[in-house]
Design a protein around this motif. Structure first.
Motif, short mmCIF file in Angstrom:
data_model
loop_
_atom_site.label_atom_id
_atom_site.label_comp_id
_atom_site.label_asym_id
_atom_site.label_seq_id
_atom_site.Cartn_x
_atom_site.Cartn_y
_atom_site.Cartn_z
N ASP A 78 -34.80 8.08 10.13
CA ASP A 78 -34.99 9.78 10.30
C ASP A 78 -34.32 10.54 11.95
O ASP A 78 -33.03 11.01 12.05
N GLU A 79 -34.64 9.29 12.68
CA GLU A 79 -33.68 9.98 13.89
C GLU A 79 -32.29 9.84 14.15
O GLU A 79 -32.01 9.55 14.92
N ASP A 82 -29.06 11.10 13.94
CA ASP A 82 -28.65 11.58 15.43
C ASP A 82 -28.03 10.74 16.56
O ASP A 82 -27.62 11.54 17.37
N LEU A 204 -27.04 20.74 20.53
CA LEU A 204 -26.42 19.95 19.66
C LEU A 204 -26.12 18.58 20.30
O LEU A 204 -26.11 17.42 20.17
N ARG A 207 -29.52 16.73 22.37
CA ARG A 207 -30.15 16.83 21.17
C ARG A 207 -30.11 14.38 21.85
O ARG A 207 -31.53 14.60 21.96
N PRO A 208 -29.17 14.57 21.27
CA PRO A 208 -29.49 12.89 20.98
C PRO A 208 -29.26 12.37 22.42
O PRO A 208 -30.04 11.10 22.72
N MET A 211 -33.44 12.34 22.74
CA MET A 211 -33.66 11.39 22.14
C MET A 211 -33.36 10.14 23.23
O MET A 211 -34.92 9.18 22.80
N CYS A 262 -36.54 19.96 23.68
CA CYS A 262 -35.45 20.32 23.28
C CYS A 262 -35.88 22.21 23.16
O CYS A 262 -34.93 22.78 23.03
#
Lengths: 486, 286
Positions: A78-79, A82, A204, A207-208, A211, A262
């Motif tokens: 899922d992650e 990204d 956008l 976000r990475p 993470m 976020c």
């Protein structure tokens, strides 16, 4: 041994770059993306290594911590995309995982490693890719066919490296890795794929970075009390736009919840205006400190589900402004409007936590709502009226004093009174919810002295109210509504 | 209907809901602090996991008197009470009479209807506060329906204060009450909607707000008899307090031109109803 390989796609050459210049990575991928992915991987296991165009990690010992193989697979699948991963492979050896990831095979699927690897093409093995052409002319296209050839002949013709990597893939020879170490400080940078001229769209790209930050914090068992997002305007900017800007977000307690960062970032970016298109983002962590983690319990606990109140309040404060999310603090005063100081709930939390037990309820009756400023009441037949004639029940209670409570704007005594009032007016709007209103007479006097006779009054429409009578400057007196026993 | 010859087993009879009985409340309820009201509410108190609408003729009239007593238990559990857009500035000492304290109270100064809805939604969704009190001067049924759906995952009670004019609008809240005040220290409450039969006779709940019960004297327990405009024929025992306000305008007629409000309310206990010396000394402490 259970290895995961995350391969990265080759970076598109920048249009401005010199095609003859040597690439900054032998495999043509972005080295920063690879390092960032490795930092993110370090939250799962300390055994993370960079391998060719991929990041490999060994997670056998971490399965229990991350709730089992299925949950960990789902989370990584899922992650990781990204963060730039283009393919994921799971296998008992790192080389085999890399081969599987390149061939698009997610895992062994219950079969033996040899049975899965044998039909895969030779090019998937990096040492085999260089010799693929002569081998394919000899009819050798898969790893299985290569393995069936006499080992001495392969070693003589194609070198020992091919055989060594083949054995490592099949688990017949040990692999040696240089483990990645966690950097002491967190700095992440990302180049946006396109020019962004709308601030919310920066999320956008951010976000990475967030993470990676959360992965770094998890690996350090720490939390951050804030993040700073810097952006760099691209070279086509207007002259007065400057090099870039930054946005700092602070939280009340150290956290490393990605979704909360976020959402806070989204709220703040929604209010930000970019002066020029942005081409690059950087992220820094502020106030990194150790975080006590909740231990997972076998027995169902009665803890509340959902996030904590402070995270919710921070999100609300991010949209409305901190001066509109308030918590009370008792003030030692007898004047009604100064009995309580309302202060931003997202600040000063540590002092509130250390405070002793809550005070007992006051012995005196107090209204539940206050009017600010007090509302001057009309008089009819010398009786105060508020939505009808008020019947006075109890009183008077004389409340006076406050000469010691000087206005801060009046501190320089020689300052002219009108400029003092003007200076206060300028700062007033931001804090109207925090401090009670100061009327013109108070500002002129320079302190908040009051002389009031309080009464409790009632009528059918307004309910039970607190009113007071105050002498005026002209010798008369006036009635004011000050509170409601709602 | 079960026939008398075939009584239902007790386990079945317990599980059958009859139309004339109150519906079952949600799994958790918070006693409202009024026994008469608890008897009429499904489950015996304010319900969690759903919206409760309280309709008032105007805001800041009786919110704490009606919903406040239930908050004592919410706070005792260690949870906070969140106020969304109260009409006036909340006064902490008054709320401390309800058991609230500074660590368990949050005031969110939401102003526009959309801010109030968004705030309430965030608080309900996060399930972090123990109770949410939101003042909603305007809200559309579909917006409230969204809150009601979200409230099913919120463990505590959610009070929405709305104007009385909203009583004819459709509402998704399973429990709606209308409250008006009576000056004789009471609330008139009517349940407009509940799980169960319609509620017909309004309830009269005795309620003295904000710690006033310690200082009220027997004389001011009936403020309706003290009105200055319409002197009521009172019983002989109460003739003195009832008659005095009526006599007041006459006594003042000579000096009515002179702006002397001080003379209007002499420090006489008879006029203003402060006969109790204990009360006056207690008041003077402040």
């Amino acid at each position: 041994m259970l290895w995961v390989a995350l391969i990265l796609p080759p970076r598109l050459p920048a249009p401005s770059a010199d095609p003859a210049a040597p690439p900054d990575h032998p495999w043509g991928i972005c080295p920063e993306t690879q390092a960032g992915l490795a930092v993110w991987c370090l939250q799962f296991t300390p055994r993370v290594a960079l391998m060719e165009d991929a990041v490999v990690m060994e997670v056998e010992a971490s399965l229990r911590l991350f709730r089992g193989l299925g949950a960990l697979k789902a989370r990584i699948a899922d992650e990781a995309p990204d963060l730039g991963a283009a393919g994921i492979g799971w296998a008992p050896t790192a080389t085999a995982a890399l081969v599987l990831a390149r061939c698009g095979v997610p895992d062994l699927g219950g079969r033996l490693l040899q049975a899965v690897l044998d039909p895969l093409p030779l090019q998937a093995l990096s040492a085999g890719a260089g010799h693929a052409e002569p081998l394919s002319r000899a009819g050798i296209n898969t790893l299985g066919q290569l393995r069936a050839l006499p080992r001495g002949g392969i070693s003589r013709r194609f070198g020992a490296a091919l055989l060594a990597m083949l054995d490592q893939a099949y688990g017949l020879r040990p692999e040696a890795h240089r483990w990645e170490t966690l950097p002491e400080d967190f700095h992440a940078r990302i180049e946006l794929p396109g020019r962004v001229d709308h601030a919310p769209a920066l999320l956008l790209g951010a976000r990475p970075l967030l993470m990676r930050l959360c992965g770094w914090l998890a690996a350090r068992h720490a939390g951050a009390t804030g993040v700073t997002l810097h952006w760099v305007h691209d070279s086509m900017r207007a002259k007065d736009a400057g090099d870039g800007g930054s946005l700092t977000i602070r939280t009340a307690e150290p956290i490393r919840a990605l979704e909360h960062f976020c959402r806070l970032m989204a709220e703040h970016l929604a209010k930000t205006r970019l002066l020029a298109p942005v081409g690059e983002l950087r992220l820094e962590a502020i106030g990194v400190q150790a975080l006590t983690e909740d231990s997972a319990s076998l027995l169902p606990d009665t803890v509340r589900t959902g996030e904590t109140l402070y995270l919710t309040l921070e999100r609300i404060a991010a949209r409305f402004g901190p001066e509109r999310v308030l918590q009370p603090a008792p003030g030692d005063d007898h004047r009604l409007e100064w009995m309580t100081r309302w202060q931003p709930a997202t600040e000063g939390r540590s002092t509130g936590r250390r405070r002793a037990a809550a005070r007992a309820a006051p012995s005196m009756p107090e209204p539940g709502f206050l009017l600010e400023p007090p509302l001057r009441l009309a008089l009819r037949e010398h009786r105060p009226h508020y939505q009808g004639a008020l019947t006075l029940l109890l009183g008077p209670d004389r409340v006076e004093g406050g000469w010691w409570d000087r206005l801060p704007a009046r501190a320089p005594a020689h300052e002219a009174s009108d400029t003092g009032a003007g200076a206060r007016d300028k700062s007033a709007p931001a804090f109207t919810a925090l401090v009670p209103h100061d009327d013109a007479a108070t500002v002129t006097a320079g302190h908040r002295n009051v002389v009031r006779d309080y009464w409790i009054a009632v009528n059918d429409n307004a309910g039970v109210v607190v009113i007071f009578r105050q002498p005026l400057d002209d010798g008369g007196s006036a009635w004011f509504l000050h509170g409601v026993y709602a | 209907m079960p026939s008398p010859s075939l009584p239902l087993p007790p386990a079945v009879a317990e599980a059958v809901w009859r139309g004339d009985a109150l519906g079952r409340g949600t799994d958790t309820v918070w006693p409202s602090g009024f026994d008469a009201l608890d008897a009429e509410l499904p489950g015996g108190g304010w319900p969690g996991r759903q919206l409760t609408e309280l309709l008032l003729p105007q805001f800041s009239l009786a919110e704490w008197r009606l919903a406040g007593p239930a908050l004592r238990r919410v706070v005792a559990d260690g949870a906070a009470v969140a106020l969304v857009g109260p009409p006036k500035r909340p006064h902490l000492p008054g709320l401390m009479h309800l058991g609230l304290d500074e660590r368990h109270l949050v005031w969110i100064d939401a102003r526009t209807p959309s801010e109030r809805l968004w705030c309430a939604e965030q608080l309900i969704k996060s399930n972090a506060a123990g109770a949410v009190l939101a003042w909603m001067p305007q809200a559309a049924p579909e917006q409230l329906r969204r809150l009601q759906v979200l409230a099913q995952s919120f463990e505590g009670p959610v009070f929405l204060f709305r104007p009385l004019a909203a009583r004819h609008d459709p509402s998704p809240a399973p429990l709606r009450l209308q409250a008006t005040i009576d000056v004789d220290w009471a609330l008139d409450v009517q349940i407009l909607k509940r799980k169960g039969p319609a509620h017909e006779t309004p309830l009269r709940l005795a309620s003295i707000p904000g710690g006033l019960e310690r200082v009220l004297t027997p004389r001011v327990m009936r403020p309706s008899t003290m009105r200055p405009v319409a002197p009521v024929p009172a019983a002989p025992r109460e003739a003195v307090p009832a008659a005095l306000p009526a006599a007041l305008p006459g006594a003042l007629s000579e000096s009515s031109r002179a702006p002397q409000p001080l003379a209007l309310f002499p420090e006489s206990p008879d006029v203003v109803g402060r006969a109790d010396p204990a009360a006056s000394s207690a008041s003077a402490v402040r």
